[in-house]
Motif scaffolding. Structure first.
Motif, PDB file in Angstrom:
ATOM      1  N   ALA A  63       0.811  -1.232   0.000  1.00  0.00           N
ATOM      2  CA  ALA A  63       0.000   0.000   0.000  1.00  0.00           C
ATOM      3  C   ALA A  63       0.835   1.269   0.000  1.00  0.00           C
ATOM      4  N   VAL A  64       2.021   1.212  -0.607  1.00  0.00           N
ATOM      5  CA  VAL A  64       2.839   2.419  -0.702  1.00  0.00           C
ATOM      6  C   VAL A  64       2.159   3.398  -1.677  1.00  0.00           C
ATOM      7  N   ASN A  65       2.191   4.676  -1.357  1.00  0.00           N
ATOM      8  CA  ASN A  65       1.598   5.708  -2.203  1.00  0.00           C
ATOM      9  C   ASN A  65       2.702   6.299  -3.087  1.00  0.00           C
ATOM     10  N   VAL A  66       2.521   6.208  -4.410  1.00  0.00           N
ATOM     11  CA  VAL A  66       3.587   6.619  -5.339  1.00  0.00           C
ATOM     12  C   VAL A  66       3.238   7.913  -6.084  1.00  0.00           C
ATOM     13  N   ARG A  67       2.432   8.759  -5.473  1.00  0.00           N
ATOM     14  CA  ARG A  67       1.912   9.937  -6.170  1.00  0.00           C
ATOM     15  C   ARG A  67       3.004  10.830  -6.762  1.00  0.00           C
ATOM     16  N   ASP A  85      -1.348   1.504  -6.224  1.00  0.00           N
ATOM     17  CA  ASP A  85      -2.018   2.129  -7.357  1.00  0.00           C
ATOM     18  C   ASP A  85      -0.961   2.835  -8.207  1.00  0.00           C
ATOM     19  N   TRP A  86      -0.436   2.088  -9.192  1.00  0.00           N
ATOM     20  CA  TRP A  86       0.642   2.624 -10.029  1.00  0.00           C
ATOM     21  C   TRP A  86       0.165   3.740 -10.953  1.00  0.00           C
ATOM     22  N   THR A  87      -1.150   3.910 -11.082  1.00  0.00           N
ATOM     23  CA  THR A  87      -1.650   4.981 -11.953  1.00  0.00           C
ATOM     24  C   THR A  87      -1.350   6.358 -11.373  1.00  0.00           C
ATOM     25  N   LYS A  88      -1.030   6.414 -10.070  1.00  0.00           N
ATOM     26  CA  LYS A  88      -0.748   7.709  -9.431  1.00  0.00           C
ATOM     27  C   LYS A  88       0.692   8.174  -9.640  1.00  0.00           C
ATOM     28  N   ALA A  89       1.539   7.258 -10.145  1.00  0.00           N
ATOM     29  CA  ALA A  89       2.929   7.647 -10.412  1.00  0.00           C
ATOM     30  C   ALA A  89       2.968   8.581 -11.627  1.00  0.00           C
ATOM     31  N   TYR A  90       4.112   9.195 -11.843  1.00  0.00           N
ATOM     32  CA  TYR A  90       4.277  10.137 -12.960  1.00  0.00           C
ATOM     33  C   TYR A  90       4.949   9.392 -14.114  1.00  0.00           C
ATOM     34  N   TRP A  91       4.189   9.136 -15.198  1.00  0.00           N
ATOM     35  CA  TRP A  91       4.720   8.336 -16.303  1.00  0.00           C
ATOM     36  C   TRP A  91       4.998   9.150 -17.564  1.00  0.00           C
ATOM     37  N   ARG A  92       4.578  10.399 -17.598  1.00  0.00           N
ATOM     38  CA  ARG A  92       4.736  11.177 -18.835  1.00  0.00           C
ATOM     39  C   ARG A  92       6.203  11.482 -19.123  1.00  0.00           C
ATOM     40  N   ALA A 109      -3.744  -7.129  -5.826  1.00  0.00           N
ATOM     41  CA  ALA A 109      -4.609  -5.965  -5.581  1.00  0.00           C
ATOM     42  C   ALA A 109      -3.978  -4.642  -5.993  1.00  0.00           C
ATOM     43  N   SER A 110      -3.108  -4.677  -7.015  1.00  0.00           N
ATOM     44  CA  SER A 110      -2.497  -3.439  -7.521  1.00  0.00           C
ATOM     45  C   SER A 110      -3.216  -2.990  -8.790  1.00  0.00           C
ATOM     46  N   SER A 111      -3.008  -1.743  -9.190  1.00  0.00           N
ATOM     47  CA  SER A 111      -3.651  -1.234 -10.398  1.00  0.00           C
ATOM     48  C   SER A 111      -2.633  -0.651 -11.374  1.00  0.00           C
ATOM     49  N   PHE A 112      -2.752  -1.143 -12.623  1.00  0.00           N
ATOM     50  CA  PHE A 112      -1.957  -0.612 -13.734  1.00  0.00           C
ATOM     51  C   PHE A 112      -2.916  -0.065 -14.795  1.00  0.00           C
ATOM     52  N   TYR A 113      -4.119   0.310 -14.370  1.00  0.00           N
ATOM     53  CA  TYR A 113      -5.192   0.707 -15.282  1.00  0.00           C
ATOM     54  C   TYR A 113      -4.743   1.807 -16.245  1.00  0.00           C
ATOM     55  N   GLY A 114      -4.855   1.519 -17.542  1.00  0.00           N
ATOM     56  CA  GLY A 114      -4.608   2.535 -18.563  1.00  0.00           C
ATOM     57  C   GLY A 114      -3.164   2.948 -18.767  1.00  0.00           C
ATOM     58  N   LEU A 115      -2.222   2.279 -18.091  1.00  0.00           N
ATOM     59  CA  LEU A 115      -0.820   2.697 -18.212  1.00  0.00           C
ATOM     60  C   LEU A 115      -0.159   2.112 -19.463  1.00  0.00           C
ATOM     61  N   LYS A 116       0.799   2.846 -20.007  1.00  0.00           N
ATOM     62  CA  LYS A 116       1.585   2.367 -21.143  1.00  0.00           C
ATOM     63  C   LYS A 116       2.904   1.838 -20.581  1.00  0.00           C
ATOM     64  N   LEU A 117       2.973   0.517 -20.409  1.00  0.00           N
ATOM     65  CA  LEU A 117       4.151  -0.092 -19.794  1.00  0.00           C
ATOM     66  C   LEU A 117       4.653  -1.249 -20.650  1.00  0.00           C
ATOM     67  N   SER A 118       4.978  -0.941 -21.898  1.00  0.00           N
ATOM     68  CA  SER A 118       5.508  -1.974 -22.781  1.00  0.00           C
ATOM     69  C   SER A 118       6.777  -2.562 -22.179  1.00  0.00           C
ATOM     70  N   GLY A 119       6.870  -3.894 -22.201  1.00  0.00           N
ATOM     71  CA  GLY A 119       8.073  -4.542 -21.705  1.00  0.00           C
ATOM     72  C   GLY A 119       8.119  -4.760 -20.206  1.00  0.00           C
ATOM     73  N   VAL A 120       7.020  -4.440 -19.511  1.00  0.00           N
ATOM     74  CA  VAL A 120       6.983  -4.678 -18.062  1.00  0.00           C
ATOM     75  C   VAL A 120       7.123  -6.186 -17.807  1.00  0.00           C
ATOM     76  N   VAL A 121       7.764  -6.570 -16.714  1.00  0.00           N
ATOM     77  CA  VAL A 121       8.030  -7.982 -16.430  1.00  0.00           C
ATOM     78  C   VAL A 121       7.449  -8.390 -15.076  1.00  0.00           C
ATOM     79  N   PHE A 122       6.688  -9.492 -15.097  1.00  0.00           N
ATOM     80  CA  PHE A 122       6.217 -10.150 -13.873  1.00  0.00           C
ATOM     81  C   PHE A 122       6.694 -11.597 -13.983  1.00  0.00           C
ATOM     82  N   GLU A 123       7.756 -11.943 -13.295  1.00  0.00           N
ATOM     83  CA  GLU A 123       8.342 -13.276 -13.424  1.00  0.00           C
ATOM     84  C   GLU A 123       8.179 -14.040 -12.104  1.00  0.00           C
TER      85      GLU A 123
END
Length: 199
Positions: A63-67, A85-92, A109-123
């Motif tokens: 539950a870290v806040n990454v605003r 909630d990774w959508t709160k990070a700054y991706w621009r 229970a994390s959110s990547f909703y609508g993010l452009k994260l090509s090449g992201v890895v979950f291994e």
């Protein structure tokens, strides 16, 4: 080795061990090529921080806040990164490259909703109830990851690798899966969205 976060504004190539920052606030700091080992950032607030080429090993980030914080080429190993909630990070304006890499992590229970994260890895992760809707995850790797109850709707999974991934529910009519790789046995689940019965 630091056990307490110093007041410096920028850190380069430092290793932090056993930091205890539960519910703490880290504001406007830059971390480049740093390693965090066995640190506890549960419910901490990273406010407008920058993490570049950093590693988190055996850390708690529940539950870290990454605003407004920036993440570029950041890797997580054997860490609890739950309910973020990774959508709160700054991706621009971030340069291309895999922004996030998770290995043997809990990312439930994390959110990547609508993010452009090509090449992201979950291994080899556990990613239950994760929101991947509307995200661009082309060339993403989900190898060996348990995706129970995770959401994929209008998700771009072009060229994604699901080899060894389990328990995913992906509607082939509602997602882009061109050139994606699926394990033969698990791929049977893709047919259920087409209303096909296997006997």
């Amino acid at each position: 080795m630091e056990h307490v976060l110093p007041n410096d504004e920028a850190f380069y190539g430092k290793t932090f061990m056993d930091l205890s920052m539960e519910q703490g606030k880290v504001s406007r700091k830059v971390f480049e090529s740093c390693v965090f080992e066995s640190c506890d950032f549960s419910e901490a607030f990273f406010d407008a921080c920058t993490f570049k080429d950093c590693q988190f090993r055996k850390c708690k980030l529940t539950a870290v806040n990454v605003r407004n914080s920036k993440f570029s080429d950041v890797q997580f190993y054997e860490s609890r990164v739950l309910g973020v909630d990774w959508t709160k990070a700054y991706w621009r304006g971030l340069e291309l490259g895999a922004p996030l890499f998770f290995k043997e992590c809990l990312v439930n229970a994390s959110s990547f909703y609508g993010l452009k994260l090509s090449g992201v890895v979950f291994e080899d992760c556990r990613a239950h109830d994760v929101d991947f809707r509307e995200a661009t995850l082309s060339r993403a790797r989900f190898t060996g990851t348990d995706l129970t109850s995770s959401l994929f709707v209008n998700t771009d999974l072009t060229g994604a690798d699901f080899n060894g991934a389990t328990n995913y529910d992906i509607d082939v009519k509602k997602n882009t899966i061109k050139n994606a790789t699926f394990c033969r046995y698990e791929a049977v689940s893709l047919l259920t969205s087409l209303g096909i019965k296997l006997v």
